[in-house]
Design a protein around this motif. Structure first.
Motif, PDB file in Angstrom:
ATOM      1  N   VAL A 292      36.071  36.947  38.023  1.00  0.00           N
ATOM      2  CA  VAL A 292      36.785  38.203  38.281  1.00  0.00           C
ATOM      3  C   VAL A 292      36.381  39.251  37.250  1.00  0.00           C
ATOM      4  O   VAL A 292      36.130  40.413  37.591  1.00  0.00           O
ATOM      5  CB  VAL A 292      38.308  37.982  38.246  1.00  0.00           C
ATOM      6  CG1 VAL A 292      39.042  39.318  38.420  1.00  0.00           C
ATOM      7  CG2 VAL A 292      38.738  37.008  39.338  1.00  0.00           C
ATOM      8  N   PHE A 293      36.302  38.846  35.996  1.00  0.00           N
ATOM      9  CA  PHE A 293      35.934  39.774  34.925  1.00  0.00           C
ATOM     10  C   PHE A 293      34.521  40.308  35.119  1.00  0.00           C
ATOM     11  O   PHE A 293      34.288  41.520  35.039  1.00  0.00           O
ATOM     12  CB  PHE A 293      36.056  39.066  33.575  1.00  0.00           C
ATOM     13  CG  PHE A 293      35.706  39.926  32.395  1.00  0.00           C
ATOM     14  CD1 PHE A 293      36.472  41.036  32.076  1.00  0.00           C
ATOM     15  CD2 PHE A 293      34.610  39.634  31.604  1.00  0.00           C
ATOM     16  CE1 PHE A 293      36.152  41.843  30.987  1.00  0.00           C
ATOM     17  CE2 PHE A 293      34.277  40.420  30.519  1.00  0.00           C
ATOM     18  CZ  PHE A 293      35.050  41.532  30.204  1.00  0.00           C
ATOM     19  N   VAL A 294      33.582  39.407  35.404  1.00  0.00           N
ATOM     20  CA  VAL A 294      32.190  39.825  35.572  1.00  0.00           C
ATOM     21  C   VAL A 294      32.037  40.738  36.791  1.00  0.00           C
ATOM     22  O   VAL A 294      31.405  41.797  36.723  1.00  0.00           O
ATOM     23  CB  VAL A 294      31.251  38.612  35.684  1.00  0.00           C
ATOM     24  CG1 VAL A 294      29.838  39.049  36.081  1.00  0.00           C
ATOM     25  CG2 VAL A 294      31.203  37.850  34.364  1.00  0.00           C
TER      26      VAL A 294
ATOM     27  N   GLY B  37      45.286  47.976  38.634  1.00  0.00           N
ATOM     28  CA  GLY B  37      46.217  47.206  39.455  1.00  0.00           C
ATOM     29  C   GLY B  37      45.503  46.137  40.274  1.00  0.00           C
ATOM     30  O   GLY B  37      45.932  44.981  40.327  1.00  0.00           O
ATOM     31  N   LEU B  38      44.404  46.519  40.911  1.00  0.00           N
ATOM     32  CA  LEU B  38      43.619  45.575  41.695  1.00  0.00           C
ATOM     33  C   LEU B  38      42.979  44.504  40.809  1.00  0.00           C
ATOM     34  O   LEU B  38      42.930  43.327  41.166  1.00  0.00           O
ATOM     35  CB  LEU B  38      42.532  46.323  42.476  1.00  0.00           C
ATOM     36  CG  LEU B  38      43.007  47.078  43.715  1.00  0.00           C
ATOM     37  CD1 LEU B  38      41.885  47.960  44.263  1.00  0.00           C
ATOM     38  CD2 LEU B  38      43.481  46.099  44.789  1.00  0.00           C
ATOM     39  N   PHE B  39      42.506  44.938  39.640  1.00  0.00           N
ATOM     40  CA  PHE B  39      41.887  43.993  38.705  1.00  0.00           C
ATOM     41  C   PHE B  39      42.885  42.932  38.272  1.00  0.00           C
ATOM     42  O   PHE B  39      42.590  41.719  38.319  1.00  0.00           O
ATOM     43  CB  PHE B  39      41.357  44.754  37.486  1.00  0.00           C
ATOM     44  CG  PHE B  39      40.936  43.869  36.348  1.00  0.00           C
ATOM     45  CD1 PHE B  39      39.881  42.974  36.486  1.00  0.00           C
ATOM     46  CD2 PHE B  39      41.601  43.923  35.133  1.00  0.00           C
ATOM     47  CE1 PHE B  39      39.484  42.155  35.429  1.00  0.00           C
ATOM     48  CE2 PHE B  39      41.218  43.113  34.071  1.00  0.00           C
ATOM     49  CZ  PHE B  39      40.158  42.224  34.230  1.00  0.00           C
TER      50      PHE B  39
ATOM     51  N   GLY C 114      47.443  38.641  47.341  1.00  0.00           N
ATOM     52  CA  GLY C 114      46.366  38.928  48.282  1.00  0.00           C
ATOM     53  C   GLY C 114      46.733  40.017  49.260  1.00  0.00           C
ATOM     54  O   GLY C 114      45.890  40.858  49.618  1.00  0.00           O
ATOM     55  N   VAL C 115      47.976  40.025  49.692  1.00  0.00           N
ATOM     56  CA  VAL C 115      48.447  41.070  50.607  1.00  0.00           C
ATOM     57  C   VAL C 115      48.354  42.435  49.916  1.00  0.00           C
ATOM     58  O   VAL C 115      47.900  43.422  50.522  1.00  0.00           O
ATOM     59  CB  VAL C 115      49.899  40.795  51.051  1.00  0.00           C
ATOM     60  CG1 VAL C 115      50.467  42.003  51.798  1.00  0.00           C
ATOM     61  CG2 VAL C 115      49.957  39.562  51.924  1.00  0.00           C
ATOM     62  N   TYR C 116      48.771  42.488  48.663  1.00  0.00           N
ATOM     63  CA  TYR C 116      48.675  43.737  47.889  1.00  0.00           C
ATOM     64  C   TYR C 116      47.220  44.197  47.788  1.00  0.00           C
ATOM     65  O   TYR C 116      46.914  45.381  47.983  1.00  0.00           O
ATOM     66  CB  TYR C 116      49.269  43.512  46.499  1.00  0.00           C
ATOM     67  CG  TYR C 116      48.976  44.616  45.509  1.00  0.00           C
ATOM     68  CD1 TYR C 116      49.667  45.821  45.550  1.00  0.00           C
ATOM     69  CD2 TYR C 116      47.998  44.451  44.516  1.00  0.00           C
ATOM     70  CE1 TYR C 116      49.398  46.842  44.645  1.00  0.00           C
ATOM     71  CE2 TYR C 116      47.724  45.460  43.603  1.00  0.00           C
ATOM     72  CZ  TYR C 116      48.420  46.655  43.670  1.00  0.00           C
ATOM     73  OH  TYR C 116      48.153  47.651  42.781  1.00  0.00           O
ATOM     74  N   ILE C 117      46.327  43.255  47.505  1.00  0.00           N
ATOM     75  CA  ILE C 117      44.901  43.588  47.387  1.00  0.00           C
ATOM     76  C   ILE C 117      44.349  44.096  48.714  1.00  0.00           C
ATOM     77  O   ILE C 117      43.599  45.076  48.762  1.00  0.00           O
ATOM     78  CB  ILE C 117      44.106  42.349  46.914  1.00  0.00           C
ATOM     79  CG1 ILE C 117      44.477  42.006  45.473  1.00  0.00           C
ATOM     80  CG2 ILE C 117      42.598  42.592  47.025  1.00  0.00           C
ATOM     81  CD1 ILE C 117      43.933  40.674  44.990  1.00  0.00           C
ATOM     82  N   CYS C 118      44.747  43.439  49.803  1.00  0.00           N
ATOM     83  CA  CYS C 118      44.260  43.838  51.129  1.00  0.00           C
ATOM     84  C   CYS C 118      44.735  45.231  51.525  1.00  0.00           C
ATOM     85  O   CYS C 118      43.989  46.006  52.116  1.00  0.00           O
ATOM     86  CB  CYS C 118      44.710  42.824  52.186  1.00  0.00           C
ATOM     87  SG  CYS C 118      43.876  41.226  52.083  1.00  0.00           S
TER      88      CYS C 118
ATOM     89  N   VAL D 211      33.215  36.667  42.522  1.00  0.00           N
ATOM     90  CA  VAL D 211      32.546  37.818  41.907  1.00  0.00           C
ATOM     91  C   VAL D 211      32.393  38.934  42.944  1.00  0.00           C
ATOM     92  O   VAL D 211      32.637  40.113  42.654  1.00  0.00           O
ATOM     93  CB  VAL D 211      31.162  37.419  41.341  1.00  0.00           C
ATOM     94  CG1 VAL D 211      30.396  38.662  40.887  1.00  0.00           C
ATOM     95  CG2 VAL D 211      31.317  36.450  40.179  1.00  0.00           C
ATOM     96  N   GLY D 212      31.995  38.556  44.171  1.00  0.00           N
ATOM     97  CA  GLY D 212      31.807  39.537  45.237  1.00  0.00           C
ATOM     98  C   GLY D 212      33.091  40.244  45.608  1.00  0.00           C
ATOM     99  O   GLY D 212      33.111  41.470  45.787  1.00  0.00           O
ATOM    100  N   ILE D 213      34.188  39.481  45.720  1.00  0.00           N
ATOM    101  CA  ILE D 213      35.479  40.099  46.056  1.00  0.00           C
ATOM    102  C   ILE D 213      35.928  41.036  44.939  1.00  0.00           C
ATOM    103  O   ILE D 213      36.384  42.163  45.196  1.00  0.00           O
ATOM    104  CB  ILE D 213      36.556  39.024  46.309  1.00  0.00           C
ATOM    105  CG1 ILE D 213      36.246  38.236  47.585  1.00  0.00           C
ATOM    106  CG2 ILE D 213      37.937  39.672  46.429  1.00  0.00           C
ATOM    107  CD1 ILE D 213      37.205  37.087  47.842  1.00  0.00           C
ATOM    108  N   ALA D 214      35.813  40.561  43.690  1.00  0.00           N
ATOM    109  CA  ALA D 214      36.228  41.388  42.546  1.00  0.00           C
ATOM    110  C   ALA D 214      35.448  42.701  42.517  1.00  0.00           C
ATOM    111  O   ALA D 214      35.997  43.759  42.191  1.00  0.00           O
ATOM    112  CB  ALA D 214      36.027  40.609  41.246  1.00  0.00           C
ATOM    113  N   TYR D 215      34.175  42.632  42.860  1.00  0.00           N
ATOM    114  CA  TYR D 215      33.342  43.834  42.900  1.00  0.00           C
ATOM    115  C   TYR D 215      33.751  44.729  44.077  1.00  0.00           C
ATOM    116  O   TYR D 215      33.929  45.942  43.914  1.00  0.00           O
ATOM    117  CB  TYR D 215      31.872  43.448  43.041  1.00  0.00           C
ATOM    118  CG  TYR D 215      30.936  44.629  43.123  1.00  0.00           C
ATOM    119  CD1 TYR D 215      30.416  45.208  41.969  1.00  0.00           C
ATOM    120  CD2 TYR D 215      30.561  45.179  44.358  1.00  0.00           C
ATOM    121  CE1 TYR D 215      29.554  46.305  42.031  1.00  0.00           C
ATOM    122  CE2 TYR D 215      29.719  46.268  44.432  1.00  0.00           C
ATOM    123  CZ  TYR D 215      29.216  46.823  43.269  1.00  0.00           C
ATOM    124  OH  TYR D 215      28.381  47.915  43.353  1.00  0.00           O
TER     125      TYR D 215
END
Length: 314
Positions: free
Chosen positions: A38-40, A56-58, A122-126, A173-177
């Motif tokens: 997630v950090f990377v 917030g998303l991070f 996950g709902v918040y992120i979506c 990593v892809g989702i975090a990006y």
């Protein structure tokens, strides 16, 4: 087993009571595999967005990833106990069921609760990014359960390292990006490969340590197929590949030259490989496990920091 023998095992593993029982249940040495990707991924997005970050998303992504990893560890603890694979002498587990007397159903309940909280995050992120994240996240959670749960646990096969590396490398990593940048590209996927290898190495180290016991219980892990020395050589080769890719990416301009600092983590990689060589008992190999986890932690954190430095210092 007598209480005296159990106490001896707990003493050799430095296991304490109280809060530490629940902390061990999380298997904290493995949580590096959840927060590093997630950090990377986020730091790569910060570079591409010229220093901008949605905190917030991070934070939501970071917490959800840690919760899913912790829940996966709890499923491991529960199902290995149910299948009779763990006992008072088992090393590398939380030991909360077989040594501390925590009810198995309590462990299962906590795992499901962690999953439930991760779903809410996950709902918040979506809501703030894309509902496709829900699909990918659901698959990731299912894999987390099936890693040791279900009729054919992935962890008992030669594919455990590959599956763990893929889902906690390119996927996380892809989702975090993506939730930061709103797009995905091949560059971030390439950068996620060394992270995936480091995470797979944690699983490999775990399987090297447990090789004898796993083989006796009918598992077919990669470490069993390769044998002790072959598995240690494979682990070393993976570490070499991580640093070779890092240097290649710097030459190609995919990573800044600041990323040279990530090579400092090689100290832990070397220590991990040396700690496995010539060792036979699981307790003797615990320092090697620690060194492997530290390699992932220091490599990933230094890589992310190098990206952040490049934003402000060029």
């Amino acid at each position: 087993m007598s209480s005296g023998s159990t106490n001896d095992i707990q003493a050799s593993l430095n296991e304490r009571g109280g809060f530490h029982v629940w902390w061990r249940l999380l298997r904290p040495h493995t949580l590096t595999a959840s927060f590093v990707p997630v950090f990377v991924g986020t730091m790569v997005a910060v570079v591409d967005r010229n220093g901008t970050i949605a905190f917030g998303l991070f934070l939501a992504m970071m917490l959800a990833s840690i919760l899913i990893q912790a829940a996966t560890n709890m499923f491991n603890e529960y199902y290995d106990y149910v299948r009779g694979l763990d006992n008072e002498e088992s090393v590398g587990i939380g030991g909360t069921i077989v040594r501390d007397g925590i009810r198995p159903k309590t462990v299962l309940f906590l795992a499901l609760s962690f999953f439930a909280i991760a779903v809410l995050l996950g709902v918040y992120i979506c809501i703030l990014s894309s509902w496709w994240i829900a699909v990918i996240g659901s698959v990731s959670m299912m894999i987390g359960y099936l890693y040791t749960g279900g009729p054919f646990p992935i962890a008992y096969t030669p594919f455990g390292e590959l599956v763990a590396g893929f889902f906690m490398g390119p996927v996380i990593v892809g989702i975090a990006y993506y939730i930061q940048a709103g797009v995905i590209n091949w560059g971030v996927i390439a950068i996620s490969i060394p992270i995936a290898i480091c995470i797979g190495a944690i699983m490999m180290a775990n399987n090297i340590r447990d090789r004898a016991g796993d083989e006796a219980n009918g598992r077919k892990t990669l470490a069993i197929l390769l044998g002790h020395e072959g598995a240690v050589t494979f682990l070393a080769a993976n570490f070499i590949l991580v640093y070779a890719l890092t240097i290649l990416y710097m030459f190609l301009g995919m990573l800044p030259w600041w990323s040279l600092i990530s090579l400092l983590s090689a100290v832990h990689a070397i220590r991990a490989v040396k700690s496995f060589s010539g060792k036979g008992s699981p307790v003797e190999m615990m320092p090697a496990m620690k060194g492997t986890a530290q390699t992932n932690t220091f490599y990933g954190m230094l890589l992310g920091i190098s990206l952040l430095i490049s934003v402000f210092l060029g």
